[in-house]
Motif scaffolding. Sequence first.
Motif, PDB file in Angstrom:
ATOM      1  N   THR A 111       0.831  -1.207   0.000  1.00  0.00           N
ATOM      2  CA  THR A 111       0.000   0.000   0.000  1.00  0.00           C
ATOM      3  C   THR A 111       0.864   1.256   0.000  1.00  0.00           C
ATOM      4  O   THR A 111       0.591   2.223  -0.725  1.00  0.00           O
ATOM      5  CB  THR A 111      -0.929   0.003   1.227  1.00  0.00           C
ATOM      6  OG1 THR A 111      -1.758  -1.166   1.191  1.00  0.00           O
ATOM      7  CG2 THR A 111      -1.807   1.244   1.238  1.00  0.00           C
ATOM      8  N   PHE A 112       1.921   1.245   0.797  1.00  0.00           N
ATOM      9  CA  PHE A 112       2.852   2.369   0.826  1.00  0.00           C
ATOM     10  C   PHE A 112       3.507   2.562  -0.542  1.00  0.00           C
ATOM     11  O   PHE A 112       3.589   3.688  -1.053  1.00  0.00           O
ATOM     12  CB  PHE A 112       3.912   2.113   1.903  1.00  0.00           C
ATOM     13  CG  PHE A 112       5.048   3.101   1.894  1.00  0.00           C
ATOM     14  CD1 PHE A 112       4.895   4.371   2.434  1.00  0.00           C
ATOM     15  CD2 PHE A 112       6.280   2.752   1.361  1.00  0.00           C
ATOM     16  CE1 PHE A 112       5.938   5.277   2.428  1.00  0.00           C
ATOM     17  CE2 PHE A 112       7.328   3.651   1.349  1.00  0.00           C
ATOM     18  CZ  PHE A 112       7.165   4.919   1.894  1.00  0.00           C
ATOM     19  N   SER A 113       3.957   1.475  -1.153  1.00  0.00           N
ATOM     20  CA  SER A 113       4.626   1.561  -2.457  1.00  0.00           C
ATOM     21  C   SER A 113       3.670   2.034  -3.542  1.00  0.00           C
ATOM     22  O   SER A 113       4.032   2.876  -4.371  1.00  0.00           O
ATOM     23  CB  SER A 113       5.209   0.201  -2.844  1.00  0.00           C
ATOM     24  OG  SER A 113       6.166  -0.224  -1.913  1.00  0.00           O
ATOM     25  N   VAL A 114       2.459   1.486  -3.558  1.00  0.00           N
ATOM     26  CA  VAL A 114       1.483   1.860  -4.586  1.00  0.00           C
ATOM     27  C   VAL A 114       1.099   3.329  -4.459  1.00  0.00           C
ATOM     28  O   VAL A 114       1.020   4.060  -5.462  1.00  0.00           O
ATOM     29  CB  VAL A 114       0.239   0.960  -4.494  1.00  0.00           C
ATOM     30  CG1 VAL A 114      -0.882   1.504  -5.359  1.00  0.00           C
ATOM     31  CG2 VAL A 114       0.582  -0.457  -4.917  1.00  0.00           C
ATOM     32  N   THR A 115       0.890   3.786  -3.224  1.00  0.00           N
ATOM     33  CA  THR A 115       0.472   5.174  -3.016  1.00  0.00           C
ATOM     34  C   THR A 115       1.567   6.157  -3.428  1.00  0.00           C
ATOM     35  O   THR A 115       1.350   7.047  -4.268  1.00  0.00           O
ATOM     36  CB  THR A 115       0.096   5.401  -1.544  1.00  0.00           C
ATOM     37  OG1 THR A 115      -0.934   4.481  -1.169  1.00  0.00           O
ATOM     38  CG2 THR A 115      -0.399   6.813  -1.330  1.00  0.00           C
ATOM     39  N   LEU A 116       2.760   6.000  -2.850  1.00  0.00           N
ATOM     40  CA  LEU A 116       3.847   6.934  -3.146  1.00  0.00           C
ATOM     41  C   LEU A 116       4.351   6.755  -4.578  1.00  0.00           C
ATOM     42  O   LEU A 116       4.582   7.746  -5.293  1.00  0.00           O
ATOM     43  CB  LEU A 116       4.983   6.742  -2.149  1.00  0.00           C
ATOM     44  CG  LEU A 116       6.141   7.745  -2.233  1.00  0.00           C
ATOM     45  CD1 LEU A 116       5.619   9.163  -2.104  1.00  0.00           C
ATOM     46  CD2 LEU A 116       7.179   7.450  -1.150  1.00  0.00           C
ATOM     47  N   GLY A 118       2.643   5.591  -7.111  1.00  0.00           N
ATOM     48  CA  GLY A 118       1.623   6.082  -8.028  1.00  0.00           C
ATOM     49  C   GLY A 118       1.650   7.589  -8.157  1.00  0.00           C
ATOM     50  O   GLY A 118       1.498   8.132  -9.260  1.00  0.00           O
ATOM     51  N   ILE A 119       1.859   8.286  -7.037  1.00  0.00           N
ATOM     52  CA  ILE A 119       1.931   9.759  -7.086  1.00  0.00           C
ATOM     53  C   ILE A 119       3.142  10.204  -7.910  1.00  0.00           C
ATOM     54  O   ILE A 119       3.039  11.088  -8.775  1.00  0.00           O
ATOM     55  CB  ILE A 119       2.005  10.324  -5.657  1.00  0.00           C
ATOM     56  CG1 ILE A 119       0.684  10.072  -4.922  1.00  0.00           C
ATOM     57  CG2 ILE A 119       2.325  11.818  -5.683  1.00  0.00           C
ATOM     58  CD1 ILE A 119       0.717  10.444  -3.458  1.00  0.00           C
ATOM     59  N   TYR A 177       6.400   0.466  -9.128  1.00  0.00           N
ATOM     60  CA  TYR A 177       5.065   1.067  -9.279  1.00  0.00           C
ATOM     61  C   TYR A 177       5.147   2.437  -9.935  1.00  0.00           C
ATOM     62  O   TYR A 177       4.250   2.812 -10.706  1.00  0.00           O
ATOM     63  CB  TYR A 177       4.395   1.155  -7.913  1.00  0.00           C
ATOM     64  CG  TYR A 177       4.186  -0.192  -7.280  1.00  0.00           C
ATOM     65  CD1 TYR A 177       3.125  -1.008  -7.665  1.00  0.00           C
ATOM     66  CD2 TYR A 177       5.063  -0.686  -6.314  1.00  0.00           C
ATOM     67  CE1 TYR A 177       2.932  -2.252  -7.107  1.00  0.00           C
ATOM     68  CE2 TYR A 177       4.881  -1.937  -5.748  1.00  0.00           C
ATOM     69  CZ  TYR A 177       3.821  -2.712  -6.149  1.00  0.00           C
ATOM     70  OH  TYR A 177       3.642  -3.950  -5.609  1.00  0.00           O
ATOM     71  N   ARG A 209      -6.495  13.004 -10.775  1.00  0.00           N
ATOM     72  CA  ARG A 209      -7.262  12.222  -9.798  1.00  0.00           C
ATOM     73  C   ARG A 209      -8.500  11.574 -10.409  1.00  0.00           C
ATOM     74  O   ARG A 209      -8.805  10.410 -10.115  1.00  0.00           O
ATOM     75  CB  ARG A 209      -7.664  13.124  -8.627  1.00  0.00           C
ATOM     76  CG  ARG A 209      -8.460  12.435  -7.528  1.00  0.00           C
ATOM     77  CD  ARG A 209      -8.736  13.393  -6.381  1.00  0.00           C
ATOM     78  NE  ARG A 209      -9.506  14.544  -6.828  1.00  0.00           N
ATOM     79  CZ  ARG A 209     -10.836  14.576  -6.891  1.00  0.00           C
ATOM     80  NH1 ARG A 209     -11.541  13.507  -6.559  1.00  0.00           N
ATOM     81  NH2 ARG A 209     -11.461  15.671  -7.286  1.00  0.00           N
ATOM     82  N   LEU A 213      -5.578   8.553 -13.169  1.00  0.00           N
ATOM     83  CA  LEU A 213      -5.283   7.429 -12.275  1.00  0.00           C
ATOM     84  C   LEU A 213      -6.314   6.295 -12.340  1.00  0.00           C
ATOM     85  O   LEU A 213      -5.928   5.120 -12.307  1.00  0.00           O
ATOM     86  CB  LEU A 213      -5.138   7.934 -10.837  1.00  0.00           C
ATOM     87  CG  LEU A 213      -3.847   8.703 -10.528  1.00  0.00           C
ATOM     88  CD1 LEU A 213      -3.819   9.148  -9.076  1.00  0.00           C
ATOM     89  CD2 LEU A 213      -2.630   7.843 -10.838  1.00  0.00           C
TER      90      LEU A 213
END
Length: 301
Positions: A111-116, A118-119, A177, A209, A213
């Motif tokens: 989740t941390f990897s996908v969020t950061l 992805g941004i 990611y 957004r 995405l």
Amino acid sequence: MSTNTQVSNELPLPAAKPRIKKKNPYIDIWYRLLKNKLAVVSLGVLVLLVLTALLADVIAPYPANEQNLTNILQAPNALHWLGTDAYGRDILSRIIYGSRISLQVGFVAVTFSVTLGGIIGAIAGFYGGSTDNILMRFMDILLAIPGILLAIAIVNVLGPGLVNVMIAVGIASLPTYARIVRASVLSIRDQEFVEASRAIGESNFSIIRRNVLPNCLAPIIVQATLGVAWAILSAAGLSFIGLGLQPPTPEWGAMLSEGRQYIYEAYWVTTFPGIAIALVVLALNIFGDGLRDAMDPRLKQ
């Protein structure tokens, strides 16, 4: 002879066209996934693992850290189905409780990897130019270092522990990611619906957004499924070399490390935690492959 029939000069209305019901793409993906028997079996294994982790307090026959020095290194028997370790602790119970740690590390790190990631990938792909070059060159530096070595280096700096392991594993898989999202954004940012959003005055943040995405979700979901397996394996590797969770925490990699000196006289101490790791990683990889095939638009024919 008179008649009350009135002739209308109005033209007859055209017959209403039958309404075509749109097919839900997610249902289509689900049916494709169900056709892959190995993927369905793997999904069942993963569901069983999640239920085991949630109900560990109920289904575990003994507390995870309960020691009994009269039962040291007992082979599998009626009381201890998978045997005991060097401290007389029930291995089955420790594996059950260890599933909580493995799932927590896997899902939080991904989740941390996908969020950061992805941004970073969305910003790099959408804006391009010098912003793209700076962000992606930094990702290339991280990508040049093998993931497990990068995780070891980060844990050495931060110190061992559950939170630090999740941070280290998350940072190690970050470039993957970021590059996936960037590639998807590059193919989407010049589409007509994005241009239409610009034309009506939407901000760049809103376009990313609401329009960009959501159309990148398919490759991210597939890679995240495979990434959970890598995160679990990496966390077990860090614990095995003493940089992950510390004893007496019931973590699968730490259990392997504790039992390796007894591998010849008490094989069950290392064999069963190893089987648990292999089974979960294999199930995640097979399910990820099946999900990738189900979401591949080239297979819709």
